[in-house]
Structure formats: structure tokens, C-alpha cells
Design an enzyme around this catalytic site. Structure first.
Site, PDB file in Angstrom:
ATOM      1  N   TRP A   2      33.074  43.799  21.479  1.00 49.43           N
ATOM      2  CA  TRP A   2      31.669  44.726  20.840  1.00 49.43           C
ATOM      3  C   TRP A   2      31.802  46.173  21.578  1.00 49.43           C
ATOM      4  O   TRP A   2      31.781  47.043  20.465  1.00 49.43           O
ATOM      5  CB  TRP A   2      30.319  44.209  21.314  1.00 49.43           C
ATOM      6  CG  TRP A   2      29.838  43.022  20.807  1.00 49.43           C
ATOM      7  CD1 TRP A   2      29.814  41.788  21.483  1.00 49.43           C
ATOM      8  CD2 TRP A   2      29.542  42.849  19.259  1.00 49.43           C
ATOM      9  NE1 TRP A   2      29.368  40.885  20.347  1.00 49.43           N
ATOM     10  CE2 TRP A   2      29.397  41.472  18.964  1.00 49.43           C
ATOM     11  CE3 TRP A   2      29.564  43.854  18.230  1.00 49.43           C
ATOM     12  CZ2 TRP A   2      28.934  41.148  17.681  1.00 49.43           C
ATOM     13  CZ3 TRP A   2      29.277  43.116  16.885  1.00 49.43           C
ATOM     14  CH2 TRP A   2      29.021  41.896  16.825  1.00 49.43           C
ATOM     15  N   ASP A  47      25.522  50.021  25.733  1.00 50.69           N
ATOM     16  CA  ASP A  47      24.988  48.881  24.922  1.00 50.69           C
ATOM     17  C   ASP A  47      24.560  47.837  25.640  1.00 50.69           C
ATOM     18  O   ASP A  47      25.143  47.183  26.400  1.00 50.69           O
ATOM     19  CB  ASP A  47      26.428  48.615  23.939  1.00 50.69           C
ATOM     20  CG  ASP A  47      25.953  47.578  22.979  1.00 50.69           C
ATOM     21  OD1 ASP A  47      24.696  46.862  23.106  1.00 50.69           O
ATOM     22  OD2 ASP A  47      27.044  46.962  22.279  1.00 50.69           O
ATOM     23  N   LYS A  79      18.165  38.962  20.915  1.00 43.27           N
ATOM     24  CA  LYS A  79      18.597  38.298  22.057  1.00 43.27           C
ATOM     25  C   LYS A  79      17.410  38.306  23.127  1.00 43.27           C
ATOM     26  O   LYS A  79      16.833  37.380  23.325  1.00 43.27           O
ATOM     27  CB  LYS A  79      19.817  38.899  22.871  1.00 43.27           C
ATOM     28  CG  LYS A  79      20.987  38.795  21.762  1.00 43.27           C
ATOM     29  CD  LYS A  79      22.286  39.559  22.349  1.00 43.27           C
ATOM     30  CE  LYS A  79      23.088  40.106  21.199  1.00 43.27           C
ATOM     31  NZ  LYS A  79      23.709  39.084  20.240  1.00 43.27           N
TER      32      LYS A  79
HETATM   33  C1  PLP Z   1      26.845  43.494  23.146  1.00 46.55           C
HETATM   34  C2  PLP Z   1      26.544  43.527  21.486  1.00 46.55           C
HETATM   35  N1  PLP Z   1      26.691  44.850  20.834  1.00 46.55           N
HETATM   36  C3  PLP Z   1      26.696  44.742  19.652  1.00 46.55           C
HETATM   37  C4  PLP Z   1      26.278  43.579  18.876  1.00 46.55           C
HETATM   38  C5  PLP Z   1      25.980  43.841  17.528  1.00 46.55           C
HETATM   39  O1  PLP Z   1      24.624  43.679  17.219  1.00 46.55           O
HETATM   40  P1  PLP Z   1      23.951  43.925  15.739  1.00 46.55           P
HETATM   41  O2  PLP Z   1      24.451  42.535  15.114  1.00 46.55           O
HETATM   42  O3  PLP Z   1      22.678  44.101  16.165  1.00 46.55           O
HETATM   43  O4  PLP Z   1      24.569  44.959  15.047  1.00 46.55           O
HETATM   44  C6  PLP Z   1      26.379  42.398  19.295  1.00 46.55           C
HETATM   45  C7  PLP Z   1      25.742  41.329  18.862  1.00 46.55           C
HETATM   46  O5  PLP Z   1      25.852  40.223  19.190  1.00 46.55           O
HETATM   47  C8  PLP Z   1      26.249  42.261  20.936  1.00 46.55           C
HETATM   48  O6  PLP Z   1      26.267  41.180  21.827  1.00 46.55           O
END
Ligand code: PLP
Length: 359
Positions: A102, A169, A193
Site C-alpha cells: 500500500w 495512511d 476495517k
Molecule cells: C493500508 C491500506 N492503505 C490503503 C488501502 C486501500 O484502501 P481503499 O480500498 O479504501 O482505497 C488499504 C486497503 O486494504 C490498506 O489496507
């Protein structure tokens, strides 16, 4: 319906009492005669929900007054773009710490907007040690992913970035432990989550970081637009916000983040303890970098068939969604706030029983 424990990484388990409350109110919200999903986002009913959601998260996280809380859409992935769009304005430089898939996606997106430096080694199985000197003094911000959902690592200590705003994030560990919000410039998280249903993204942003790029970016991507319009510039994800408010109430009733942290540590200790004792399974992440929220594990001898058998039989026993992310394989148990201790106990018992039967 038989009892199931859902270990999905997201959308993830929600507190049962929250779902029951949402169910009880589904057809008639607060005597309105309408479902919460049918209420205008400008009605007093919804405005009250939004205000209560905001005050709920402010209280839980002890958010200082010089921060705005924004209720947006687009997921954390949209923040990968909005953060650089809004903040890469002074020197058009930023530092990114890469600790997993991510954070790499966030980095890739930011590169379209400026000069991005990777700080620390690019790693997926531990958190790099970072010192203040490693950061570019001209960086407009430093970006980290506090919990790596796929890899199962987490920062146990925040990097000291001095005066450079720290952007995090926090999608997969927001609200899991108390944190000092004043150490951050921006915190963002997809809701699916630890907050509520998918469709909502929470952004907690320090006032001085709002409006830096106004006029040069599309209105909808400007934090200022949402800050000035109290998150109702356009139609927000009303139902997700409503359920998030119920989750905040649930956490508050439980005793807040100090209490949930204790429970989360107990759950994680129990699961990691069982994996460390096992001869059949292994948790690849070690020591203080271990995530409290996402626990990946593998067959110690690398046997993929054994892993598939484990996942299938676990499912038959009501332990859902234990398959690891497709990029890493193996198993992963996501044990977010709403996963009760009993769920982790059931998983640990199953791991022991499976090992006994198959060794
Ligand atoms: C740490 C992290 N960042 C970003 C995301 C992406 O999130 P989204 O699907 O809400 O764009 C996730 C999704 O699981 C994640 O775990």
C-alpha cells in the site's frame, strides 16, 4: 445460522451490537418514518448523525481543535493522490517510507506530482529504523503507512520528522490504540476495517495544511472544499457515516482506546504465542514490528497444499476468510477491534487441533 468469525482484512467484521442497532433502526430512523439511507444529507436528522460521528471520533482520538475531521469518499486510494495534490506545493518534494504494497501504491501516485525520495530501505518484513537526519529538510511532507495490512508489520514508534508534516495512511490500525494526533499533519483511513462499512474515508487534517493548492486542483480533490462545507459539499456516504457513528459509540461505551488497546494486545499475544509455539505454522514477522491487526502466517515447511487444507477446514469450522493476500499467499488473520477475544481463541484452538491431526 451457525456462528462465524470473519477474519477478513476488509471489508471486515463489525461489532454485532452495532449491526443489531442498525437493523433495529433500518426501517424507521429515530421516528422519522424513513430509513437512514433515505434521509437527505441536508436534513436535520442526518446533520445530527454527522455531528455526532465527528464528536465521537474527536473524543476517542482526542483530536486537537486545530484539526478538521473530513468524511469523504474514494477510499484510501484517493488519498494517495489527494495528499500530493494538496501538499506538494512549496518545494514539490516529499519523502515516502516504503513498508509494503500500500505504501508503494501511495508512492507511485505521488511521483506524478513532484520529486519523491524513498527514505530507509524498501522493505516488506520489518519497519526500517529512521532518524531525523534521513529526511529531506525541503520535503513538503513525509508519508508513512502505520500498519501494513498485507505484510503484517506496524510502526511501534513514530519517526521524528521535526517540522516536516507527517502524513499517515492509518487505514488498518486507526482506533486500535491511543495515538497523539498532534504528531501528524494528516491521518487518513478507509473505513472498512476499524470504522464501519466501505464507502467512507476519514481524513484528519491540521488546519495549516488546508487550502495550500486551492485554485490549481479540481474542487472535489481540494481539502479546503470539504473543510469549508463540513463534508457535505456533495452527497457524502450517509449510511456508512451513520454506522461509523454507531461504531464510535460502541468504542466509547467499551471504555475508549486505552481499553480496546488492551483487548487488541491480548488477542494478538494469544495468536502470535500459538504460532510461535507451533511446529507446523510460523508467523514470518518478528518482534516489535508485528501488527496487532493483521497476522500473516505460513506453513513452516512451505507446503502450499497444507495451507489450502487449513484454509478450507477452517472455513468449515466457521473461521472465515483466512486466506492470505493473493500477492503473498499463506494465511492471514485480521483481528480488528470488532473481533472478539472468543474469535481468536477459536482460531488458536483450531490451529492446535489441525496440527495434532495432521502431524
Ligand atoms: C493500508 C491500506 N492503505 C490503503 C488501502 C486501500 O484502501 P481503499 O480500498 O479504501 O482505497 C488499504 C486497503 O486494504 C490498506 O489496507
Amino acid at each position: 445460522m451457525s456462528k462465524v468469525y470473519n477474519f477478513s482484512a476488509g471489508p471486515a467484521i463489525l461489532p454485532k451490537s452495532v449491526l443489531e442497532k442498525a437493523q433495529a433502526e433500518l426501517l424507521d430512523f429515530n421516528g422519522s418514518g424513513m430509513s437512514v439511507m433515505e434521509l437527505s444529507h441536508r436534513s436535520n436528522w442526518f446533520m445530527t448523525i454527522l455531528e455526532e460521528a465527528e464528536s465521537g471520533i474527536r473524543k476517542l482520538m482526542n483530536i486537537p481543535d486545530n484539526y478538521k475531521v473530513l468524511f469523504l469518499q474514494g477510499g484510501a486510494s484517493q488519498q494517495f493522490a489527494m495528499v500530493p495534490m494538496n501538499l506538494l506545493v512549496n518545494n514539490k518534494q516529499a519523502d515516502y517510507v516504503l513498508t509494503g504494497s500500500w505504501s508503494k501504491k501511495a508512492y507511485k501516485e505521488a511521483k506524478a506530482f513532484g520529486e519523491i525520495q524513498v527514505v530507509g530501505e524498501d522493505t516488506i518484513n520489518h519497519i526500517p529504523s529512521l532518524t531525523k537526519e534521513m529526511f529531506n529538510p525541503k520535503a513538503d511532507y513525509v508519508h508513512i503507512t502505520t500498519n501494513n495490512t498485507i505484510e503484517g508489520t506496524a510502526f511501534s514508534e513514530l519517526p521524528d520528522t521535526g517540522d516536516i508534516p507527517l502524513v499517515a495512511d492509518m487505514s488498518s490500525n486507526i482506533l486500535s490504540t491511543p495515538i497523539d494526533v498532534s504528531k501528524f499533519g494528516i491521518i487518513y483511513a478507509g473505513a472498512q476495517k476499524n470504522i464501519g462499512p466501505a464507502g467512507l474515508t476519514i481524513v484528519i487534517i491540521r488546519d495549516d495544511l488546508i487550502g495550500l493548492a486551492s485554485g490549481s486542483i479540481p474542487t472535489i480533490f481540494d481539502y479546503k472544499t470539504h473543510a469549508e462545507n463540513n463534508s457535505v459539499f456533495n452527497t457524502p456516504p450517509t449510511f456508512s457515516i451513520y454506522v461509523a457513528k454507531l461504531v464510535f459509540d460502541w468504542l466509547q461505551e467499551l471504555g475508549g482506546l486505552e481499553v480496546i488497546e488492551k483487548i487488541n494486545r491480548e488477542k494478538a499475544d494469544l495468536l502470535y504465542g500459538a504460532l510461535d509455539q507451533s511446529n507446523m505454522f510460523e508467523a514470518p514477522i518478528k518482534g516489535r514490528d508485528r501488527s496487532l491487526m493483521n497476522v500473516p502466517f505460513i506453513a513452516a515447511n512451505g507446503d502450499k497444499e497444507l495451507e489450502a487444507k487449513f484454509i478450507n477446514e477452517a472455513k468449515e469450522n466457521g473461521l472465515e476468510t483466512l486466506k492470505g493476500h493473493r500477492s503473498v499467499g499463506g494465511m492471514r488473520a485480521s483481528i480488528y477491534n470488532a473481533m472478539p477475544l472468543e474469535g481468536v481463541k477459536a482460531l488458536v484452538d483450531f490451529i492446535k487441533e489441525f496440527e495434532r491431526k495432521n502431524s
